[in-house]
Design a protein around this motif. Structure first.
Motif, PDB file in Angstrom:
ATOM      1  N   PHE A  80      14.463   8.924  15.479  1.00  0.00           N
ATOM      2  CA  PHE A  80      14.208   7.881  14.485  1.00  0.00           C
ATOM      3  C   PHE A  80      12.985   8.285  13.668  1.00  0.00           C
ATOM      4  N   GLN A  81      12.997   7.932  12.382  1.00  0.00           N
ATOM      5  CA  GLN A  81      11.899   8.241  11.478  1.00  0.00           C
ATOM      6  C   GLN A  81      11.466   6.983  10.753  1.00  0.00           C
ATOM      7  N   ILE A  82      10.159   6.768  10.699  1.00  0.00           N
ATOM      8  CA  ILE A  82       9.601   5.660   9.925  1.00  0.00           C
ATOM      9  C   ILE A  82       8.474   6.212   9.059  1.00  0.00           C
ATOM     10  N   GLN A  83       8.579   5.978   7.758  1.00  0.00           N
ATOM     11  CA  GLN A  83       7.554   6.429   6.830  1.00  0.00           C
ATOM     12  C   GLN A  83       6.435   5.385   6.767  1.00  0.00           C
ATOM     13  N   VAL A  84       5.231   5.814   7.071  1.00  0.00           N
ATOM     14  CA  VAL A  84       4.067   4.928   7.037  1.00  0.00           C
ATOM     15  C   VAL A  84       3.221   5.330   5.828  1.00  0.00           C
ATOM     16  N   PRO A  85       3.177   4.509   4.791  1.00  0.00           N
ATOM     17  CA  PRO A  85       2.428   4.897   3.583  1.00  0.00           C
ATOM     18  C   PRO A  85       0.931   4.802   3.806  1.00  0.00           C
ATOM     19  N   GLY A  86       0.191   5.565   3.015  1.00  0.00           N
ATOM     20  CA  GLY A  86      -1.259   5.436   3.015  1.00  0.00           C
ATOM     21  C   GLY A  86      -1.670   4.251   2.165  1.00  0.00           C
ATOM     22  N   GLN A  87      -2.852   3.736   2.426  1.00  0.00           N
ATOM     23  CA  GLN A  87      -3.332   2.603   1.653  1.00  0.00           C
ATOM     24  C   GLN A  87      -3.579   3.009   0.202  1.00  0.00           C
ATOM     25  N   SER A  88      -2.997   2.256  -0.728  1.00  0.00           N
ATOM     26  CA  SER A  88      -3.183   2.528  -2.154  1.00  0.00           C
ATOM     27  C   SER A  88      -3.861   1.370  -2.863  1.00  0.00           C
ATOM     28  N   ASN A  89      -4.113   0.280  -2.127  1.00  0.00           N
ATOM     29  CA  ASN A  89      -4.753  -0.887  -2.709  1.00  0.00           C
ATOM     30  C   ASN A  89      -5.786  -1.406  -1.719  1.00  0.00           C
ATOM     31  N   PRO A  90      -7.040  -1.526  -2.134  1.00  0.00           N
ATOM     32  CA  PRO A  90      -8.077  -1.942  -1.165  1.00  0.00           C
ATOM     33  C   PRO A  90      -7.889  -3.354  -0.634  1.00  0.00           C
ATOM     34  N   THR A  91      -7.055  -4.162  -1.293  1.00  0.00           N
ATOM     35  CA  THR A  91      -6.858  -5.543  -0.841  1.00  0.00           C
ATOM     36  C   THR A  91      -5.603  -5.710   0.012  1.00  0.00           C
ATOM     37  N   VAL A  92      -4.842  -4.641   0.209  1.00  0.00           N
ATOM     38  CA  VAL A  92      -3.596  -4.711   0.963  1.00  0.00           C
ATOM     39  C   VAL A  92      -3.760  -3.962   2.284  1.00  0.00           C
ATOM     40  N   SER A  93      -3.472  -4.634   3.382  1.00  0.00           N
ATOM     41  CA  SER A  93      -3.572  -4.018   4.705  1.00  0.00           C
ATOM     42  C   SER A  93      -2.172  -3.819   5.276  1.00  0.00           C
ATOM     43  N   ALA A 143      -5.201  12.677  -8.486  1.00  0.00           N
ATOM     44  CA  ALA A 143      -3.919  12.000  -8.706  1.00  0.00           C
ATOM     45  C   ALA A 143      -4.087  10.496  -8.554  1.00  0.00           C
ATOM     46  N   ASP A 144      -3.094   9.756  -9.025  1.00  0.00           N
ATOM     47  CA  ASP A 144      -3.136   8.302  -8.928  1.00  0.00           C
ATOM     48  C   ASP A 144      -3.201   7.860  -7.468  1.00  0.00           C
ATOM     49  N   ALA A 145      -3.742   6.671  -7.258  1.00  0.00           N
ATOM     50  CA  ALA A 145      -3.845   6.131  -5.902  1.00  0.00           C
ATOM     51  C   ALA A 145      -2.464   6.021  -5.262  1.00  0.00           C
ATOM     52  N   GLY A 146      -2.357   6.482  -4.031  1.00  0.00           N
ATOM     53  CA  GLY A 146      -1.088   6.449  -3.312  1.00  0.00           C
ATOM     54  C   GLY A 146      -0.279   7.720  -3.435  1.00  0.00           C
ATOM     55  N   SER A 147      -0.685   8.640  -4.284  1.00  0.00           N
ATOM     56  CA  SER A 147       0.036   9.908  -4.429  1.00  0.00           C
ATOM     57  C   SER A 147      -0.303  10.830  -3.262  1.00  0.00           C
ATOM     58  N   GLU A 148       0.702  11.481  -2.706  1.00  0.00           N
ATOM     59  CA  GLU A 148       0.449  12.390  -1.593  1.00  0.00           C
ATOM     60  C   GLU A 148      -0.212  13.666  -2.093  1.00  0.00           C
ATOM     61  N   VAL A 149      -1.226  14.104  -1.387  1.00  0.00           N
ATOM     62  CA  VAL A 149      -1.935  15.335  -1.719  1.00  0.00           C
ATOM     63  C   VAL A 149      -1.945  16.231  -0.484  1.00  0.00           C
TER      64      VAL A 149
END
Length: 319
Positions: A80-93, A143-149
């Motif tokens: 099973f695979q689950i994609q966990v995004p990085g934080q891109s908004n300081p107000t969103v947890s 890069a824009d916030a949330g972009s993978e580097v």
């Protein structure tokens, strides 16, 4: 002496005998019908008893254990695979987020799970461009916030529980192991970073959606149990059986944000560099060996694997 058929007494006697004969024949017919009914019922009972005997014989020969299912066993990893995004908004947890993935058992045979495994593949994400100061150069070209580097942390496998760090939360410094206790200080203890970056903590659930059967009660299972002894997997108390076509759902509820990491590394000669961040972290002019610095958000791919085996060429249904 001859009998006169015209004699009234004789005629009455003959009528009585005829009536008696009729009653006897009616009784015999009733007895015959009753006998036929009883014989038919007995035949039905005989057929039913035979059918019951066959059912009992079939039940006695029915498969009762997974090990009795005929077929070829081959190792199998149900992943099973689950994609966990990085934080891109300081107000969103992301803490408390429930993420799921479902997989279906193929038709080539039932699946038997014996072990749970898990790992987290780390990825890094940009926090977005920002201006700096004369003392602290900014990164206006990021890069824009949330972009993978791509950084030196990208692509590394990390544990799925903070307890995987042997000294998490422990102070290691003066006053430990024979070092004089008066040398210890609060500032020294605060300087120790006790948690390594990129570790994920979550609560998980497993369910067989085809039969609406959960593998736990209403309380999810801590990811700590998947790493009860560093890399020791979670062995199931008994083998878990999933029939062909079963839909298995894995759900993970994050207990905290994965957080951020500060990446520091030096410029390398001859055009080599760690990662593919452009421009490199904090390039400092006229100083090719000076360390670079970049802060990134952490995310990645959570892998959960049910290790076991498939039973090929098994009867359908298997049990």
């Amino acid at each position: 002496m001859p009998i006169d058929p015209n004699d009234p007494e004789v005629a009455a006697y003959l009528r009585r005998m005829a009536n008696k004969q009729s009653r006897v024949e009616a009784q015999m017919e009733a007895l015959n019908q009753r006998y036929q009914a009883m014989a038919a019922a007995a035949e039905d009972d005989k057929i039913e008893l035979k059918r019951l005997g066959q059912a009992l014989k079939k039940a006695a020969a029915r498969i009762r254990y997974i090990e009795d299912i005929p077929g070829k066993r081959v190792p199998y990893f149900m992943g099973f695979q689950i994609q966990v995004p990085g934080q891109s908004n300081p107000t969103v947890s992301l803490s408390g987020s429930r993420l799921s993935d479902s997989k279906q058992v193929s038709q080539d045979g039932p699946f038997v799970a014996t072990t749970y495994l898990s790992a987290f593949l780390l990825r890094t994400y940009s926090l977005g461009p920002y201006d700096g100061t004369s003392e602290n150069p900014g990164r206006p070209n990021d890069a824009d916030a949330g972009s993978e580097v791509s950084t030196p942390l990208s692509g590394r496998f990390r544990p799925v529980s903070s307890s995987a760090d042997p000294f998490s939360g422990a102070y290691i410094g003066p006053g430990i192991g024979g070092i004089p206790a008066n040398a210890a200080s609060l500032s020294a203890a605060q300087a120790v970073q006790t948690f390594r970056p990129g570790i994920i903590d979550f609560l998980f659930e497993v369910a067989d959606e085809g039969v609406d059967r959960l593998r736990q009660n209403q309380i999810p299972i801590p990811s700590r149990y998947l790493f009860s002894e560093f890399d020791r997997p979670l062995y199931l108390p008994v083998s878990d059986f999933f029939e062909r076509g079963s839909s298995i759902r894995f759900s993970a509820t994050l207990t905290r944000d994965i957080g951020f990491a500060e990446i520091n590394y030096a410029s390398l000669p001859n055009g080599f560099q760690e990662g593919a961040v452009s421009p490199p972290p904090d390039p400092i002019a006229n100083d090719p060996v000076q360390s670079g610095r970049m802060i990134v958000a952490l995310g990645g791919t959570l892998y959960f694997t049910m290790l076991g085996y498939k039973i090929l060429q098994a009867q359908s249904p298997a049990v």
